[in-house]
Enzyme design. Structure first.
Site, mmCIF file in Angstrom:
data_model
loop_
_atom_site.group_PDB
_atom_site.id
_atom_site.type_symbol
_atom_site.label_atom_id
_atom_site.label_comp_id
_atom_site.label_asym_id
_atom_site.label_seq_id
_atom_site.Cartn_x
_atom_site.Cartn_y
_atom_site.Cartn_z
ATOM 1 N N ASP A 289 -5.239 8.999 -29.938
ATOM 2 C CA ASP A 289 -4.037 9.403 -29.723
ATOM 3 C C ASP A 289 -3.454 8.491 -30.907
ATOM 4 O O ASP A 289 -3.495 6.980 -30.473
ATOM 5 C CB ASP A 289 -3.302 9.503 -28.220
ATOM 6 C CG ASP A 289 -2.040 10.328 -28.935
ATOM 7 O OD1 ASP A 289 -1.871 10.701 -29.989
ATOM 8 O OD2 ASP A 289 -1.616 10.938 -28.027
ATOM 9 N N ASP B 40 2.291 16.017 -33.246
ATOM 10 C CA ASP B 40 2.648 16.881 -32.159
ATOM 11 C C ASP B 40 4.008 17.334 -33.021
ATOM 12 O O ASP B 40 5.059 17.292 -33.246
ATOM 13 C CB ASP B 40 3.989 15.394 -31.528
ATOM 14 C CG ASP B 40 3.410 14.551 -30.817
ATOM 15 O OD1 ASP B 40 1.977 14.842 -30.365
ATOM 16 O OD2 ASP B 40 3.126 13.180 -30.674
ATOM 17 N N GLU C 277 -2.478 6.598 -35.896
ATOM 18 C CA GLU C 277 -1.376 5.904 -37.650
ATOM 19 C C GLU C 277 -1.316 4.620 -37.452
ATOM 20 O O GLU C 277 -0.944 3.551 -38.391
ATOM 21 C CB GLU C 277 -0.619 7.363 -37.613
ATOM 22 C CG GLU C 277 0.651 7.444 -37.193
ATOM 23 C CD GLU C 277 0.023 8.165 -35.544
ATOM 24 O OE1 GLU C 277 0.722 8.494 -35.089
ATOM 25 O OE2 GLU C 277 -0.486 8.768 -36.004
#
Length: 790
Positions: free
Chosen positions: A388, A461, A391
């Site tokens: 998760d 998300d 980035e």
């Protein structure tokens, strides 16, 4: 000799420089020259791939690509000069270099122009990155006025054609930024740079602009969408096979809070006899935020992780577990990384916790990361990784954060490559640890080359809305067109802000959206339900016999029936650089109507998917949604020309090049099969490997010749890389109405030596849909070729 003056935009200043006839040096791969106060090198990496390097004259730099793994191959080419232009020709491509203006142009071997740089289109503006003298590099091209281009990674802009925009390419939650595009003309451009990049396309030019020591890009000519993807994979890495079970259904939520809850979800699916292969453990299995990402299980809520994993395996399911790039200040990892100066000093998720990301650009840091992950998690037998925030999340952003040093330079200079290096570390270390379990990684971000690391990127998300669902289709297609074939989205959307109440599942409007989203999810490379604000497990939508429950179960079962088709398509991805989610122009390049079509796509080469992306049966009233299913609504679908089509559900045959109206009750998403398709149909199962494929139904859609290769292997190890797999090729001759089943090629441990195929000829009398065909010819097959005539 006459001398001329030319105007050159260089180093941020307009200079008038006298020039004379220029010389060049031929190299093993191309040419080198000095022009416009630049050192220029043009290299053939293959007959179809060209690298162009430009830097300010005499500027010393070192460039080792993080994305490109291909080494220049020996390429035969000729070099001729006419006036100021040097022409280099391989057996695939012509490259012209103007020694006066610096323009590099690309043509096919018939002399048709493909792409050209702009005259004086390379610019360097001096800048300082912390204490390093460097440049902002800008490269401009000229495209045809009405030339569609695709790619740039995953952009949530609801556009397939990426012309006519200015876009800052910087990875973030819901946005994957890859400085690459491909054209309908059959070429691609990869700007090999890891800093935040400004992409501009307007009437005057198309350009990339980034912090850089040099202008470094690759031109690749593939002749088609598939050809360009193949060149991009050749350049940046091929795709490994994922385990068979990963193509089944995944259940997740934010978050399961105890060991018993996690295992209990799998047990409920087994009791309900609803198929399931993957269960996902989200954050905080380690405990409080101060020990964020400790890579160990909290003893109160997960007292026996070994037994937990074993129980999941005994239930014939697999466990994916989350890991983050940041570490809480009380973790052992944080202290070790801090002591070794391997933290990047800015705030990452969760807020106000003191969590900092590690430096994945540092190979020693990647070693340390894996050592903890292996000992604290993988050693228990877990099956897959959810990386998760890859980035990563950047909280309380300050410009000085980008000044932070990494192993490869400032964070500013390499920011977009964070997910590439992070995923690389986990993939390579698991491969070094064992070859018995294929690496499977779910990650929130990506960069060019990440496809070589067993990574499946999800769209972040996102909020639940019809508009967001619509955007996922072109986002997925452009991501795939950028060379990364594995993509998925949170089925139902992550956040449910648009749906009122303590439980959005009581909102009829959301339930309609969820049902349509799970239909779409069944036709993506990973079918995974996940989100916050409301649970998404099937039993929260009712029970067997209830409309919504049955509609969800229908598409989960459909997914499992398609596993032989999907797994074989995945082999095409790994073996032939193919693509799973296919923009329509890839298969129908002669039909201009599909060039910017955002609402339909091909799933593999046979199935046309047209998701329902607007509400039909529920209106938003009183914040809850009022249902009206009394009348079946329809969706308009365009069938591309150049093929005939079969309605998947009814078997009705239709002509391409027209719009059709398809009835779409809540459990029907429009699906069409291309004539000439051969579709292997798997058995009804509760998990991917419950039954052997010893009695497959083979559906033939007549009207054109067709071919399909069924691929099988040991399902979850890397023995296929050593040749341990088999293929069976089916060929349909439409004129003679004969299906040829060729000799089986290859072998592997546990391979069936004999089996049955039930051949079904699909038509209006035998539409099949999501149930087995009613009539057919059953043949015994022992690996030797045979013909079945209809």
């Amino acid at each position: 000799m006459k001398r001329k003056s030319v105007i050159v935009a260089l180093l941020g200043t307009i200079l008038v420089i006298p020039v004379s006839a220029q010389n060049y040096q031929k190299t093993a791969q191309g040419i080198k020259t000095r022009l416009q106060s630049m050192d220029v090198e043009v290299q053939f990496y293959s007959p179809s791939i060209v690298r162009v390097l430009k830097a300010p004259e005499g500027f010393v730099y070192r460039k080792e690509s993080l994305s490109v793994v291909k080494k220049p191959q020996d390429t035969r080419f000729t070099t001729t000069q006419q006036g100021d232009v040097v022409a280099m020709k391989s057996d695939k491509l012509e490259v012209d270099v103007n020694l006066k203006t610096g323009r590099v142009s690309y043509l096919d071997l018939k002399g048709n122009p493909l792409l050209t740089e702009k005259d004086y289109g390379t610019q360097f503006t001096p800048t300082v990155d912390v204490q390093k003298n460097t440049y902002t590099a800008r490269q401009a091209f000229l495209l045809d006025k009405d030339e569609p281009i695709y790619g740039l990674g995953q952009q949530q802009n609801n556009r397939l054609n990426q012309r006519g925009q200015q876009n800052v390419l910087k990875n973030g939650n819901t946005r994957v930024c890859i400085p690459f595009f491909q054209s309908i003309k059959g070429y691609g451009i990869f700007w090999d740079n890891y800093a935040s990049t400004l992409f501009t396309d307007n009437l005057q030019e198309t350009s990339f602009e980034s912090l850089a020591d040099c202008s470094d890009y690759y031109f690749m000519y593939g002749g088609s969408g598939d050809g360009v993807v193949a060149q991009m994979r050749d350049l940046t890495g091929q795709v490994p096979m994922l385990p068979l079970w990963t193509y089944g259904y995944w259940q997740s939520k934010e978050r399961y809070k105890t060991q018993d809850e996690l295992v209990g979800i799998v047990e409920k699916y087994r009791n309900l006899k609803v198929p399931l292969d993957g269960i996902v453990q989200d954050w905080q299995y380690w405990g409080r935020d101060s020990v964020w990402n400790a890579m160990s299980f909290d003893k109160k809520t997960y007292p026996d992780p070994k037994a937990m994993v074993e129980k999941i395996h005994n239930l014939k399911a697999h466990l994916m577990i989350v890991s983050w790039p940041g570490f809480g200040p009380l973790t052992t990892q944080y202290k070790e990384f801090e002591q070794k100066k391997m933290l990047i000093d800015f705030d990452t998720w969760p807020p106000n916790s003191g969590t900092k990301p590690y430096d994945p650009y540092n190979p020693e840091a990647r070693d340390i990361y894996w050592s903890y992950l292996n000992k604290g998690v993988f050693s228990y037998g877990t099956d897959a990784w959810w990386l998760d925030s890859s980035e990563p999340d950047h909280i309380n952003v300050k410009e000085k954060d980008f000044d932070q040093p990494t192993y490869l330079g400032t964070y500013r200079s390499v920011v977009n490559a964070f997910p590439l290096e992070h995923v690389k570390g986990v993939y390579e270390h698991q491969r070094a640890t064992t070859s018995d379990k294929r690496v499977c990684i779910l990650t929130r971000s990506a960069f060019a080359g990440q496809q070589r690391y067993g990574a499946n990127t999800w769209s972040g998300d996102i909020g639940a809305s019809w508009e967001t669902l619509q955007k996922q289709i072109p986002a997925a297609l452009n991501f795939s067109l950028s060379g990364n074939p594995y993509w998925n989205a949170d089925i139902g959307g992550f956040f449910l802000w648009n749906y009122q109440g303590s439980n959005a599942l009581k909102n009829n409007a959301y339930r309609e959206l969820y049902l349509r989203w799970i239909q779409f999810g069944a036709f993506t490379p990973m079918m995974r339900s996940h989100g916050t604000d409301a649970p998404r497990e099937i039993f929260n939508f009712g029970k067997h016999g209830d409309r919504d429950f049955d509609a969800i179960e229908k598409y989960i079962n459909l997914r499992y029936s398609l596993l032989p088709y999907l797994y074989s398509t995945a082999w095409g991805v790994s073996n032939r650089s193919e693509t799973i989610m296919r923009a329509l122009f890839m298969d129908f390049a002669n039909d201009k109507k599909v060039y910017d079509m955002t609402g339909e796509y091909m799933f593999g080469r046979s199935i046309l998917v047209a998701p329902v992306t607007e509400p039909m049966y529920v209106s938003k009233q009183d914040g809850k949604g009022v249902e009206d299913y009394s009348q079946v609504k329809s969706k308009t679908v365009y069938l591309p020309k150049g093929a005939e089509w079969f309605d998947f559900w009814t078997g009705e045959k239709l002509t391409g090049g027209q719009e059709v109206s398809k009835a779409a009750p809540i459990d029907i998403m429009p699906l069409y099969m291309k004539a000439g398709s051969i579709l292997p149909w798997g058995p009804k199962v509760q998990y991917a490997q419950e039954k052997k494929w010893d009695n497959l139904e083979i559906r033939v859609y007549p009207g054109a010749d067709g071919e399909f290769t069924l691929y099988e292997d040991e399902t979850d190890n890397y023995n296929y890389e050593k040749g341990a797999y088999s293929t069976i090729t089916f060929k349909w001759n439409d004129q003679s109405k004969t299906l040829s089943i060729n000799d089986r090629k290859g072998k592997f441990k546990g391979m069936m030596t004999s089996r049955k195929f039930n051949i079904v000829m699909v038509g209006k009398a035998n539409g099949c849909g999501d149930v087995p065909g009613k009539a057919g010819k059953t043949v015994a097959y022992n690996g030797k070729s045979l013909n079945v005539k209809f």
